[in-house]
Design a protein around this motif. Structure first.
Motif, PDB file in Angstrom:
ATOM      1  N   VAL A   1      -5.655  -0.445   5.475  1.00  0.00           N
ATOM      2  CA  VAL A   1      -5.711  -1.594   6.382  1.00  0.00           C
ATOM      3  C   VAL A   1      -5.178  -1.176   7.750  1.00  0.00           C
ATOM      4  N   LEU A   2      -5.867  -1.614   8.792  1.00  0.00           N
ATOM      5  CA  LEU A   2      -5.430  -1.326  10.158  1.00  0.00           C
ATOM      6  C   LEU A   2      -4.219  -2.191  10.485  1.00  0.00           C
ATOM      7  N   ARG A   3      -3.035  -1.563  10.654  1.00  0.00           N
ATOM      8  CA  ARG A   3      -1.801  -2.305  10.893  1.00  0.00           C
ATOM      9  C   ARG A   3      -1.462  -2.444  12.373  1.00  0.00           C
ATOM     10  N   ASP A   4      -1.740  -1.401  13.177  1.00  0.00           N
ATOM     11  CA  ASP A   4      -1.429  -1.430  14.609  1.00  0.00           C
ATOM     12  C   ASP A   4      -2.607  -0.898  15.396  1.00  0.00           C
ATOM     13  N   LEU A   5      -2.927  -1.564  16.501  1.00  0.00           N
ATOM     14  CA  LEU A   5      -3.953  -1.100  17.426  1.00  0.00           C
ATOM     15  C   LEU A   5      -3.318  -1.084  18.802  1.00  0.00           C
ATOM     16  N   LEU A   6      -3.090   0.086  19.347  1.00  0.00           N
ATOM     17  CA  LEU A   6      -2.278   0.241  20.547  1.00  0.00           C
ATOM     18  C   LEU A   6      -3.086   0.331  21.835  1.00  0.00           C
ATOM     19  N   VAL A   7      -4.397   0.190  21.752  1.00  0.00           N
ATOM     20  CA  VAL A   7      -5.240   0.290  22.945  1.00  0.00           C
ATOM     21  C   VAL A   7      -6.238  -0.863  22.950  1.00  0.00           C
ATOM     22  N   LYS A   8      -6.856  -1.070  24.109  1.00  0.00           N
ATOM     23  CA  LYS A   8      -7.920  -2.068  24.234  1.00  0.00           C
ATOM     24  C   LYS A   8      -9.067  -1.462  25.025  1.00  0.00           C
TER      25      LYS A   8
ATOM     26  N   GLY B   1      -4.073  13.365  22.592  1.00  0.00           N
ATOM     27  CA  GLY B   1      -2.866  13.323  21.787  1.00  0.00           C
ATOM     28  C   GLY B   1      -2.206  11.960  21.726  1.00  0.00           C
ATOM     29  N   ALA B   2      -2.646  11.006  22.584  1.00  0.00           N
ATOM     30  CA  ALA B   2      -2.028   9.677  22.607  1.00  0.00           C
ATOM     31  C   ALA B   2      -2.287   8.939  21.296  1.00  0.00           C
ATOM     32  N   LEU B   3      -1.329   8.085  20.906  1.00  0.00           N
ATOM     33  CA  LEU B   3      -1.441   7.302  19.672  1.00  0.00           C
ATOM     34  C   LEU B   3      -2.400   6.135  19.891  1.00  0.00           C
ATOM     35  N   LEU B   4      -3.386   6.009  19.021  1.00  0.00           N
ATOM     36  CA  LEU B   4      -4.369   4.939  19.113  1.00  0.00           C
ATOM     37  C   LEU B   4      -4.092   3.809  18.132  1.00  0.00           C
ATOM     38  N   ALA B   5      -3.783   4.155  16.880  1.00  0.00           N
ATOM     39  CA  ALA B   5      -3.654   3.140  15.847  1.00  0.00           C
ATOM     40  C   ALA B   5      -2.844   3.687  14.678  1.00  0.00           C
ATOM     41  N   ARG B   6      -2.440   2.743  13.795  1.00  0.00           N
ATOM     42  CA  ARG B   6      -1.784   3.114  12.539  1.00  0.00           C
ATOM     43  C   ARG B   6      -2.499   2.409  11.400  1.00  0.00           C
ATOM     44  N   ILE B   7      -2.737   3.153  10.322  1.00  0.00           N
ATOM     45  CA  ILE B   7      -3.434   2.615   9.155  1.00  0.00           C
ATOM     46  C   ILE B   7      -2.526   2.748   7.942  1.00  0.00           C
ATOM     47  N   GLU B   8      -2.367   1.635   7.187  1.00  0.00           N
ATOM     48  CA  GLU B   8      -1.586   1.670   5.956  1.00  0.00           C
ATOM     49  C   GLU B   8      -2.493   2.098   4.819  1.00  0.00           C
ATOM     50  N   GLU B   9      -2.260   3.279   4.321  1.00  0.00           N
ATOM     51  CA  GLU B   9      -3.122   3.846   3.292  1.00  0.00           C
ATOM     52  C   GLU B   9      -3.000   3.061   1.986  1.00  0.00           C
ATOM     53  N   GLY B  10      -4.151   2.685   1.405  1.00  0.00           N
ATOM     54  CA  GLY B  10      -4.195   2.025   0.111  1.00  0.00           C
ATOM     55  C   GLY B  10      -3.907   0.540   0.138  1.00  0.00           C
ATOM     56  N   ALA B  11      -3.576  -0.033   1.325  1.00  0.00           N
ATOM     57  CA  ALA B  11      -3.265  -1.460   1.398  1.00  0.00           C
ATOM     58  C   ALA B  11      -4.535  -2.291   1.302  1.00  0.00           C
TER      59      ALA B  11
ATOM     60  N   GLY C   1       0.813  -1.199   0.000  1.00  0.00           N
ATOM     61  CA  GLY C   1       0.000   0.000   0.000  1.00  0.00           C
ATOM     62  C   GLY C   1       0.842   1.241   0.000  1.00  0.00           C
ATOM     63  N   GLY C   2       0.608   2.132   0.945  1.00  0.00           N
ATOM     64  CA  GLY C   2       1.320   3.394   0.961  1.00  0.00           C
ATOM     65  C   GLY C   2       1.867   3.703   2.327  1.00  0.00           C
ATOM     66  N   LYS C   3       1.739   4.955   2.743  1.00  0.00           N
ATOM     67  CA  LYS C   3       2.301   5.408   4.002  1.00  0.00           C
ATOM     68  C   LYS C   3       1.426   4.984   5.180  1.00  0.00           C
ATOM     69  N   LEU C   4       2.029   4.966   6.356  1.00  0.00           N
ATOM     70  CA  LEU C   4       1.281   4.701   7.579  1.00  0.00           C
ATOM     71  C   LEU C   4       0.701   6.013   8.096  1.00  0.00           C
ATOM     72  N   VAL C   5      -0.571   5.989   8.410  1.00  0.00           N
ATOM     73  CA  VAL C   5      -1.261   7.164   8.949  1.00  0.00           C
ATOM     74  C   VAL C   5      -1.548   6.914  10.415  1.00  0.00           C
ATOM     75  N   GLU C   6      -1.083   7.806  11.267  1.00  0.00           N
ATOM     76  CA  GLU C   6      -1.285   7.648  12.704  1.00  0.00           C
ATOM     77  C   GLU C   6      -2.613   8.268  13.132  1.00  0.00           C
ATOM     78  N   VAL C   7      -3.289   7.573  14.045  1.00  0.00           N
ATOM     79  CA  VAL C   7      -4.565   8.042  14.584  1.00  0.00           C
ATOM     80  C   VAL C   7      -4.365   8.350  16.062  1.00  0.00           C
ATOM     81  N   HIS C   8      -4.624   9.598  16.448  1.00  0.00           N
ATOM     82  CA  HIS C   8      -4.403  10.048  17.821  1.00  0.00           C
ATOM     83  C   HIS C   8      -5.726  10.405  18.507  1.00  0.00           C
ATOM     84  N   VAL C   9      -5.676  10.497  19.841  1.00  0.00           N
ATOM     85  CA  VAL C   9      -6.829  10.955  20.615  1.00  0.00           C
ATOM     86  C   VAL C   9      -7.043  12.434  20.320  1.00  0.00           C
ATOM     87  N   PRO C  10      -8.239  12.832  19.852  1.00  0.00           N
ATOM     88  CA  PRO C  10      -8.478  14.237  19.516  1.00  0.00           C
ATOM     89  C   PRO C  10      -8.691  15.094  20.755  1.00  0.00           C
TER      90      PRO C  10
END
Length: 522
Positions: A167-174, A182-192, A111-120
Motif C-alpha cells: 500500500v502506498l503510505r507516503d507520496l512526497l511529490v506532486k 536520488g530524491a525520495l518520491l514515496a514510501r510503500i508498506e510491503e504486504g499491507a 503489513g511489513g516494512k516500508l520500502v522507499e522509492v527514489h528518483v533513479p
C-alpha cells in the motif's frame, strides 16, 4: 578471477563508439550472453553481451563517454558471486527505467516494512527530472512492477514502478515538481492491505476522492495526461487553459511545442485593436526571445554524424561536377512494364534500380571512382557494394547493397526495399552498413533540385540524385518539354581526375537516357 568486458570490433571503418547506457549496475548478477551495455556509433546502436556469468565487479567508463575498439569497459567476477542471495530480502530491480528501492524499518501497520522509492539515475548528464502524471494516491494498493508515477527528463519520460506489493503510505511529490536524482518520491508498506477497503469493512468513511480536473468536466478523455511540466509553466505564464491547447503527446499530453503553437494561433486570430493613438514599436527583449526559443541537446548519433562529415571535408580534396539527364526513356519504360514487373517480382519498379545499375556500369569503366586511399596506397575495388543513403528519425544511415553489379534490377529493388525498411525500424545490423565502395543519395524525394553531396569516407565518390523537373529543352532544333534531373558527382580529387569524374557522370547519363545499353553492356 574477473572476466574483462571490452569494446568489440564494430566494422571495417568504425574505430570508436559512445557508451549509450549500462543495463546493469556494479554488484548485479549477470548471465552469460545477457546484454550488459549499449554502444552507439555513427551507423548503428549495438548491445554488448556478457562474455561470462557472474557479478558486475567494475564499470570502467561512464554513459556518454567515447571509447576506441578494444578498450576496457568493465569486469565480471566469477559465477560464484552471482549465486549468493540475501535470504530475507528480495533484491530490487535496477534495470533501465526502474526506480531505486531501499527497505527501511518504520511504523508499518499489519503489513511489513516500508520500502522507499527514489528518483533513479537516468544517465551521466541527467541530474533532475520533472514529475509528470501520478497514477496512485496515498492509501492505494499497488502491485510489484506496477507504475506509480511518471518522471520526465530532457531526454525521455519514464514510469517509476513499485518494487513490492503493498500500500502506498507516503507520496512526497506532486505533478509539476522538479526533483533531483536520488530524491525520495514515496514510501510503500510491503504486504499491507488497501486502507480504503479496510475502512469500508469497518463502516468508516474513506478519504474523499480528489476533485476531477476542469478538463474532464469539459468532456476531456479520461486517459488524457496532465501537461508536461515545461508546458504547464509556459501555460501559466501566458494565461492559457488546458482546454485551449491541443496535446500531441502520449495519451493527448500537452507538450511545450503544443503551447507555442496555441500561442501562435491565438496571435493570428486576435482582432486588430481600434486605431487610437499611434504606438511606438518596441523591440522584444532578450528575455522575451528566450521564451520562444527551445534548446535541444544533439543526440550522440547526430554528434557523430556531424563530426564524421566534417572530417570528410577536411581530409579529402572534395570537388563536385554536375550534369543533367533526360528521364523520358526510363519513365516510359517504367510506365510500360511496372504492372508486369510487380506481378512477376513482387516489388515495384522504381528509379533506384536503374540508377544503381547505371552506376555499376560506369564504375567498371572508371575504377578510380570505386577506389579509396590507404596511406600511400590506392585500393581498387573489383566489386560494387553500393551504399544507399536513407533518412531516419535518428539521422542519416547508409545501408549497403552488396555486389550490386551482379544483380538484376529486380534483385536491386528488393534489397533496397528491405534495407530501407530495416533502417527506418532501427533494425539494421553492422554487417549491412559496412564495406560500401560508392554511395547514392536521393535528395529528390524531399524536393531538392540541386545539391553538392558530401563523401562517405573512405569512399572516393558519391552520386546525388534530385527532383525530376519538366523544363523546355532544345531537341533537334525544336523546343520540347522534357522531364529533367540534375545529377551531382562529388569525388576525391586526390584519386579521381576531373576527366574521369566527368566521363563517369556522362556514362551514367547515357545509360539512363538509353536503358538498352544495360542489356547490351555498351
Amino acid at each position: 578471477m574477473a572476466t574483462e568486458i571490452r569494446v568489440p570490433t564494430l566494422g571495417e571503418s568504425v574505430t570508436e563508439a559512445t557508451i549509450g547506457r549500462w543495463f546493469k549496475n556494479v554488484g548485479d548478477a549477470i548471465k552469460a550472453d545477457e546484454p550488459i551495455v549499449e554502444l552507439e556509433t555513427d551507423k548503428v546502436t549495438v548491445e554488448v553481451p556478457a562474455p561470462a556469468a557472474g557479478t558486475l565487479e567494475e564499470v570502467a567508463v561512464k554513459e556518454g563517454e567515447t571509447v576506441e575498439v578494444g578498450a576496457l569497459l568493465g569486469a565480471i567476477a566469477d559465477g560464484k558471486a552471482a549465486s549468493v542471495e540475501k535470504p530475507a530480502e528480495k533484491p530490487a530491480k535496477k534495470e533501465q527505467g526502474q526506480m531505486k528501492a531501499e527497505k527501511a524499518e518504520g511504523p508499518a501497520g499489519a503489513g511489513g516494512k516500508l520500502v522507499e522509492v527514489h528518483v533513479p539515475s537516468a544517465g551521466e548528464s541527467v541530474t533532475e527530472a520533472g514529475v509528470g502524471e501520478i497514477y496512485k494516491k496515498v492509501g492505494d494498493a499497488v502491485k510489484a512492477d506496477e507504475a506509480i508515477l511518471e518522471l520526465e527528463t530532457d531526454k525521455a519520460a519514464q514510469e517509476i514502478m513499485s518494487p513490492v506489493t503493498g500500500v502506498l503510505r507516503d507520496l512526497l511529490v506532486k505533478t509539476g515538481d522538479e526533483v533531483q536524482v536520488g530524491a525520495l518520491l514515496a514510501r510503500i508498506e510491503e504486504g499491507a492491505a488497501d486502507t480504503s477497503a479496510v475502512k469500508r469493512d469497518r463502516g468508516e468513511a474513506a478519504a474523499p476522492e480528489p476533485a476531477a480536473p476542469a478538463e474532464k468536466e469539459a468532456g476531456a478523455k479520461e486517459t488524457a495526461r496532465p501537461p508536461a511540466p515545461s508546458a504547464a509553466k509556459l501555460m501559466k505564464e501566458q494565461g492559457l487553459k488546458a482546454s485551449e491547447v491541443a496535446g500531441t503527446g502520449k495519451d493527448g499530453q500537452v507538450l511545450k511545442g503544443d503551447v507555442l503553437e496555441a500561442l501562435e494561433q491565438r496571435s493570428r486570430a486576435a482582432p486588430s485593436e481600434p486605431a487610437e493613438a499611434p504606438k511606438v514599436a518596441r523591440a522584444p527583449s532578450p528575455a522575451e526571445d528566450e521564451t520562444r526559443e527551445e534548446r535541444v541537446k544533439m543526440t550522440r548519433l547526430r554528434q557523430t554524424i556531424a563530426r564524421r562529415l566534417k572530417e570528410a571535408q577536411q581530409n579529402a580534396a572534395m570537388l563536385t561536377t554536375f550534369n543533367e539527364v533526360d528521364m523520358t526513356a526510363v519513365m516510359d519504360l517504367r510506365k510500360k512494364y511496372k504492372d508486369l514487373f510487380e506481378k512477376k517480382h513482387g516489388v515495384k519498379l522504381g528509379f533506384m534500380g536503374f540508377f544503381t545499375k547505371a552506376v555499376c556500369h560506369a564504375l567498371h569503366e572508371i575504377p578510380a571512382v570505386n577506389a579509396e586511399i590507404d596511406g600511400t596506397d590506392i585500393i581498387y575495388k573489383n566489386f560494387c557494394h553500393i551504399g544507399v543513403a536513407v533518412g531516419t528519425e535518428r539521422g542519416l544511415v547508409v545501408p549497403v547493397v552488396r555486389d550490386a553489379d551482379r544483380m538484376g534490377i529486380a534483385e536491386v529493388e528488393k534489397e533496397i526495399g528491405r534495407l530501407g525498411a530495416a533502417a527506418r525500424d532501427g533494425k539494421l545490423s553492422m554487417a549491412e552498413m559496412q564495406g560500401g565502395t560508392f554511395t547514392i543519395s536521393n535528395g529528390g524525394v524531399y524536393g531538392s533540385l540541386m545539391s553538392t553531396p558530401i563523401l562517405n569516407a573512405p569512399q572516393s565518390g558519391i552520386l546525388g540524385m534530385h527532383k525530376i523537373q519538366e523544363r523546355p529543352m532544345v531537341i533537334g532544333g525544336e523546343i520540347k518539354i522534357r522531364p529533367m534531373m540534375y545529377l551531382a558527382l562529388s569525388y576525391d580529387h586526390r584519386i579521381v581526375d576531373g576527366k574521369e569524374a566527368v566521363t563517369f557522370l556522362v556514362r551514367v547519363k547515357e545509360v539512363l537516357e538509353d536503358p538498352e545499353r544495360l542489356v547490351l553492356d555498351l
